[in-house]
Enzyme design. Sequence first.
Site, PDB file in Angstrom:
ATOM      1  N   SER A  80       0.793  -1.432  -0.110  1.00 23.61           N
ATOM      2  CA  SER A  80       0.027   0.039   0.020  1.00 23.61           C
ATOM      3  C   SER A  80       0.912   1.438  -0.134  1.00 23.61           C
ATOM      4  O   SER A  80       0.082   2.332  -0.159  1.00 23.61           O
ATOM      5  CB  SER A  80      -1.026  -0.138   1.320  1.00 23.61           C
ATOM      6  OG  SER A  80      -2.108  -0.778   0.874  1.00 23.61           O
TER       7      SER A  80
ATOM      8  N   LYS B 206       0.122   3.797  -2.494  1.00 23.79           N
ATOM      9  CA  LYS B 206      -0.844   5.039  -2.488  1.00 23.79           C
ATOM     10  C   LYS B 206      -0.113   6.230  -2.196  1.00 23.79           C
ATOM     11  O   LYS B 206      -0.889   7.527  -2.281  1.00 23.79           O
ATOM     12  CB  LYS B 206      -1.737   4.524  -1.273  1.00 23.79           C
ATOM     13  CG  LYS B 206      -2.644   3.404  -1.474  1.00 23.79           C
ATOM     14  CD  LYS B 206      -3.386   3.521  -0.414  1.00 23.79           C
ATOM     15  CE  LYS B 206      -4.607   1.980  -0.748  1.00 23.79           C
ATOM     16  NZ  LYS B 206      -3.798   0.790   0.114  1.00 23.79           N
TER      17      LYS B 206
ATOM     18  N   SER C 180      -5.773   3.177   5.092  1.00 23.72           N
ATOM     19  CA  SER C 180      -5.315   2.502   3.673  1.00 23.72           C
ATOM     20  C   SER C 180      -6.355   1.852   3.145  1.00 23.72           C
ATOM     21  O   SER C 180      -6.261   0.768   2.480  1.00 23.72           O
ATOM     22  CB  SER C 180      -4.058   1.584   4.124  1.00 23.72           C
ATOM     23  OG  SER C 180      -3.484   1.470   3.053  1.00 23.72           O
TER      24      SER C 180
END
Length: 375
Positions: A56, A59, A116
């Site tokens: 993640s 991101k 997240s």
Amino acid sequence: MKKIICYILIISTLLQYALAAPVFPELAAPSAILIEKETGTVLYEKESHSRLPPASVTKVMTLLLVMESIKSGKISFDDIVTVSEYAAGMGGSQVFLSPGEQMSVHELLKATVVSSGNDSAVALAEHIAGSEAAFVELMNQKARELGMTDTTFKNCTGLDTDGHITSANDIAVMSRELIKHDKIKEYTKIWMDSIRNGKFQLANTNKLIRTYKGITGLKTGSTSIAKFCLSATAERDGMELIAVIMAAPTGKERFSDAAKLLDAGFANYSLYNGVHDTELPRINVILGNSDELVLDYGLAPKILTEKENIQKITSELSLPEDVKAPIEQGQKVGTLKFFCDEKMISEIPVIAAESVKRLSLGGIFGKLFSICVMN
């Protein structure tokens, strides 16, 4: 005997260099980097160009494109986004968006940064580009613009996908770009918050937010393949550092490694702003409608240096005794150079803070007449 003396001198020099160099800790993670935000200087790296899945931490790029879209006016924090069935169906970490649910960009940002959320990230991507696939094209385009040569994005979430890779170096590059948007820190520094009018609680996946002095963000990531990743940003005494950890064996070691790198960076380095110590004089103007020129610095970059060298930094201001009109505002007039141990480490221009027009022929005679009268 001469050989022995030579060897002693070489060893002595190497020891002095080793003692002077900042000492960084051993890390559990196989790949990491530490950079300073203002200059982009790499302070430490360990296999920083190894191409690895980022989970993640992907991101960071998603958020960068969101912030750029807000800055350009393409979207706004108050936009209401209708969640698609595709976005609602994202697996992994999520805030359980429902198809057709409506949520503001502001709340989707919170969900993406703090918890997240993969579903919230895709909803934002679709709002900007129409589809996740189109948004991923923008991600890769931005990566190329930033010189991220180790990176290929396949999605905007970080879910494990063949060929979805980046490196600690490239994550540091895009993290540095993201934190240029100060507004993002209003989200990345959140420890706990909520969405849906307080009905759904959010807790930051970045545990350093609670424990590390000066922490400002930024993004965690973990999957069974990527293991534990982190881009951590922190600021102390006007200096902001970015520590990236990839493929740490455990979540605890991920945070520990980042804290160790940040500690070493803050302990050994500082940003020096020498322009505060150098007052600029005014200089005479020949044949101008003003007799003196006000000066300014064209830019005032901070100089990254080891703390022990700050006292060794000296400056040298080079200016002409006078200048001839006309002078344009912003025109370079001189330079300010910085030295450490007699080696130049930085140079910035000294510029005209204002425009000065050249006197007309009548103005010149008028000035000469007033000088004669005064004498």
